[in-house]
Motif scaffolding. Structure first.
Motif, PDB file in Angstrom:
ATOM      1  N   MET A 145     -20.756  -5.486   9.717  1.00 32.50           N
ATOM      2  CA  MET A 145     -19.385  -4.232   9.341  1.00 32.50           C
ATOM      3  C   MET A 145     -18.764  -4.740   8.152  1.00 32.50           C
ATOM      4  N   ASN A 146     -18.550  -3.812   7.276  1.00 30.09           N
ATOM      5  CA  ASN A 146     -17.999  -4.223   5.769  1.00 30.09           C
ATOM      6  C   ASN A 146     -16.557  -4.330   5.918  1.00 30.09           C
ATOM      7  N   PRO A 147     -16.024  -5.250   5.331  1.00 25.16           N
ATOM      8  CA  PRO A 147     -14.443  -5.499   5.511  1.00 25.16           C
ATOM      9  C   PRO A 147     -13.830  -4.251   4.850  1.00 25.16           C
ATOM     10  N   THR A 148     -12.593  -3.943   5.337  1.00 25.96           N
ATOM     11  CA  THR A 148     -11.962  -3.014   4.564  1.00 25.96           C
ATOM     12  C   THR A 148     -11.099  -3.490   3.364  1.00 25.96           C
ATOM     13  N   THR A 149     -10.850  -2.986   2.290  1.00 23.88           N
ATOM     14  CA  THR A 149     -10.618  -3.426   1.041  1.00 23.88           C
ATOM     15  C   THR A 149      -9.765  -2.620   0.098  1.00 23.88           C
ATOM     16  N   PHE A 150      -8.707  -3.027  -0.577  1.00 23.30           N
ATOM     17  CA  PHE A 150      -8.144  -2.237  -1.579  1.00 23.30           C
ATOM     18  C   PHE A 150      -7.864  -3.034  -2.871  1.00 23.30           C
ATOM     19  N   PHE A 151      -8.063  -2.441  -3.910  1.00 26.13           N
ATOM     20  CA  PHE A 151      -7.947  -3.282  -5.148  1.00 26.13           C
ATOM     21  C   PHE A 151      -6.861  -2.549  -5.992  1.00 26.13           C
ATOM     22  N   SER A 152      -5.935  -3.642  -6.813  1.00 32.07           N
ATOM     23  CA  SER A 152      -4.989  -3.097  -7.298  1.00 32.07           C
ATOM     24  C   SER A 152      -4.957  -3.863  -8.719  1.00 32.07           C
ATOM     25  N   GLY A 153      -4.428  -3.270  -9.511  1.00 30.62           N
ATOM     26  CA  GLY A 153      -4.016  -4.235 -11.079  1.00 30.62           C
ATOM     27  C   GLY A 153      -4.788  -3.785 -12.205  1.00 30.62           C
ATOM     28  N   PRO A 154      -4.427  -3.914 -13.321  1.00 34.41           N
ATOM     29  CA  PRO A 154      -5.234  -3.517 -14.563  1.00 34.41           C
ATOM     30  C   PRO A 154      -6.417  -4.381 -14.695  1.00 34.41           C
ATOM     31  N   LYS A 155      -7.453  -3.838 -15.643  1.00 32.35           N
ATOM     32  CA  LYS A 155      -8.672  -4.377 -15.495  1.00 32.35           C
ATOM     33  C   LYS A 155      -8.920  -4.760 -17.016  1.00 32.35           C
ATOM     34  N   THR A 156      -8.063  -4.726 -17.984  1.00 29.89           N
ATOM     35  CA  THR A 156      -8.248  -5.072 -19.192  1.00 29.89           C
ATOM     36  C   THR A 156      -8.165  -6.373 -19.440  1.00 29.89           C
ATOM     37  N   MET A 157      -8.977  -6.999 -20.418  1.00 30.23           N
ATOM     38  CA  MET A 157      -9.284  -8.518 -20.597  1.00 30.23           C
ATOM     39  C   MET A 157      -8.141  -8.874 -21.529  1.00 30.23           C
ATOM     40  N   LYS A 173       2.260  -8.401  -9.328  1.00 25.77           N
ATOM     41  CA  LYS A 173       1.021  -7.382  -9.289  1.00 25.77           C
ATOM     42  C   LYS A 173       1.109  -7.473  -7.456  1.00 25.77           C
ATOM     43  N   LYS A 174       0.546  -6.368  -7.364  1.00 21.50           N
ATOM     44  CA  LYS A 174       0.558  -6.048  -5.683  1.00 21.50           C
ATOM     45  C   LYS A 174      -0.807  -5.700  -5.236  1.00 21.50           C
ATOM     46  N   ALA A 175      -1.212  -5.656  -4.170  1.00 24.83           N
ATOM     47  CA  ALA A 175      -2.392  -4.822  -3.690  1.00 24.83           C
ATOM     48  C   ALA A 175      -1.902  -4.573  -1.966  1.00 24.83           C
ATOM     49  N   LYS A 176      -2.438  -3.622  -1.542  1.00 19.53           N
ATOM     50  CA  LYS A 176      -2.055  -3.076  -0.148  1.00 19.53           C
ATOM     51  C   LYS A 176      -3.077  -2.521   0.509  1.00 19.53           C
ATOM     52  N   VAL A 177      -3.198  -2.731   1.890  1.00 17.71           N
ATOM     53  CA  VAL A 177      -4.138  -1.956   2.635  1.00 17.71           C
ATOM     54  C   VAL A 177      -3.707  -1.690   4.073  1.00 17.71           C
ATOM     55  N   HIS A 178      -3.968  -0.574   4.467  1.00 21.77           N
ATOM     56  CA  HIS A 178      -3.675  -0.252   5.884  1.00 21.77           C
ATOM     57  C   HIS A 178      -4.446  -0.296   7.013  1.00 21.77           C
ATOM     58  N   PHE A 179      -4.081  -0.542   8.087  1.00 24.53           N
ATOM     59  CA  PHE A 179      -4.529  -0.682   9.372  1.00 24.53           C
ATOM     60  C   PHE A 179      -4.023   0.154  10.273  1.00 24.53           C
ATOM     61  N   ASN A 180      -4.713   0.600  11.394  1.00 25.92           N
ATOM     62  CA  ASN A 180      -4.225   1.326  12.582  1.00 25.92           C
ATOM     63  C   ASN A 180      -3.899   0.274  13.660  1.00 25.92           C
ATOM     64  N   TYR A 181      -2.472   0.669  14.231  1.00 23.51           N
ATOM     65  CA  TYR A 181      -2.213  -0.088  15.535  1.00 23.51           C
ATOM     66  C   TYR A 181      -2.082   0.777  16.579  1.00 23.51           C
TER      67      TYR A 181
END
Length: 345
Positions: free
Chosen positions: A1-13, A165-173
């Protein structure tokens, strides 16, 4: 089962930090957790230049909030807002110097038992974590008309002279719920009689019985009605399960109701007595009852009424408490084993 993930932040070099993400390993397809579950995951940090970190942490949090507005005349509007933290736990990979081990927060170490370095070299860096959700019941994940209950993981990276810089992912409870409370297993009964004013001897009466108050999602509920139709009219029993959402802020309350299930029985002829039994299935896709939150509630009632033409329908309302679908501990152990999670205490 693939992990749940969320990406955040700019991708410029041009930035030292290319990307920050937070991910967790779900226990099931719906990414749902319950009391006492362990939620494991990782924060991934990708940098393109050597970077000095002030702090890096991951937070597990549950939050309930409500918001609505009311118009008072043409030019006046009042906004009502409140929130409640259901639970919060923070784990630091790299701790702020000013914290000095403040209570309520933990500092994680790497596989060697050493503190993570504040200086990271170019490349991808992975920081694993494991939280345990509190063992006591928390309000279930919910999204209503004027409020919601959300659970999430949030990673935050802080550096000197740079934006955080932040990253967030929701889960059900969804809580397990305590069906062992005695009153939830007790039978319920209601009685209603309607007399017709224009005919002093004409009346309709009904006794309504349910086997208990507490039910699981997807469970069948048996409703019995004893009807005495001492009138010249035909009556028809009808059943309605409805949800009541209540939101609280600034000593005000906002209520929204909606019907989640409607059924009807066969007609009862004039001058007859009859017992009717109806089996209703609690919809498996509705929200469980929320009775342990300060800013919002989700309640259920069963309304049984007799449809009588040209007359006000007599009705009886019985409260219900709805719990999650029943899952055995064996089922939970199997799910944890499949995810590679051993028993923890």
């Amino acid at each position: 089962m693939n992990p749940t993930t969320f990406f955040s932040g700019p991708k410029t070099m041009a930035c030292k930090v290319k990307k920050i993400s937070v991910a967790f390993d779900p226990l099931n397809e719906s990414s749902t957790f319950t009391n006492g579950d362990y939620i494991s995951g990782r924060v991934t940090l990708e940098v393109v230049k050597q970077t000095h970190i002030e702090s890096l942490f991951v937070k597990a949090k549950g939050k309930a909030s409500v918001l609505w507005s009311e118009n008072h005349g043409k030019y006046s509007t009042s906004v009502y807002y409140d929130k409640e933290t259901c639970f919060k736990s923070i784990q630091y990979f790299i701790e702020e110097n000013k914290r000095n081990g403040e209570d309520g927060y933990s500092l994680l170490t790497n596989e060697s038992g050493q503190c993570y370095s504040r200086t990271v070299e170019p490349g991808i860096h992975v920081y694993p974590f494991t939280f345990q959700i509190p063992r006591h019941d928390l309000p279930a994940s919910f999204k209503g008309c004027h409020g919601k209950v959300v659970y999430f993981l949030e990673a935050k990276l802080s550096r000197s002279m740079s934006m955080s810089k932040k990253a967030k992912v929701h889960f059900n409870y969804v809580p397990r719920g305590d069906m062992s409370i005695p009153y939830l297993m007790m039978p319920q009964h209601g009685y209603k009689e309607k007399k017709f004013k224009f005919l002093t001897s004409a009346s309709v009466a009904m006794d309504v019985y349910t086997e208990k108050m507490g039910f699981h999602l997807g469970e069948e509920m048996k409703v019995k009605i004893d009807i005495v139709n001492n009138s010249s009219r035909t009556v028809k029993p009808k059943f309605s399960l409805y949800q009541k959402q209540s939101f609280f802020a600034s000593k005000k309350r906002k209520v929204h109701t909606k019907v989640v299930l409607k059924e009807k029985g066969d007609r009862i002829d004039p001058s007859t007595k009859q017992s009717v039994t109806k089996v209703l299935k609690i919809p498996p896709d509705t929200c469980v009852s929320i009775l342990n939150c300060r800013v919002l509630k989700v309640e259920y009632k069963l309304k049984v009424y007799l449809d009588i033409k040209f007359a006000r329908d007599p009705q009886i309302k019985l409260p219900l408490v709805i719990f999650p679908a029943y899952v055995t501990q064996e089922d939970k152990d199997v799910a944890n084993t499949e995810m590679g999670i051993g028993s923890k205490s």
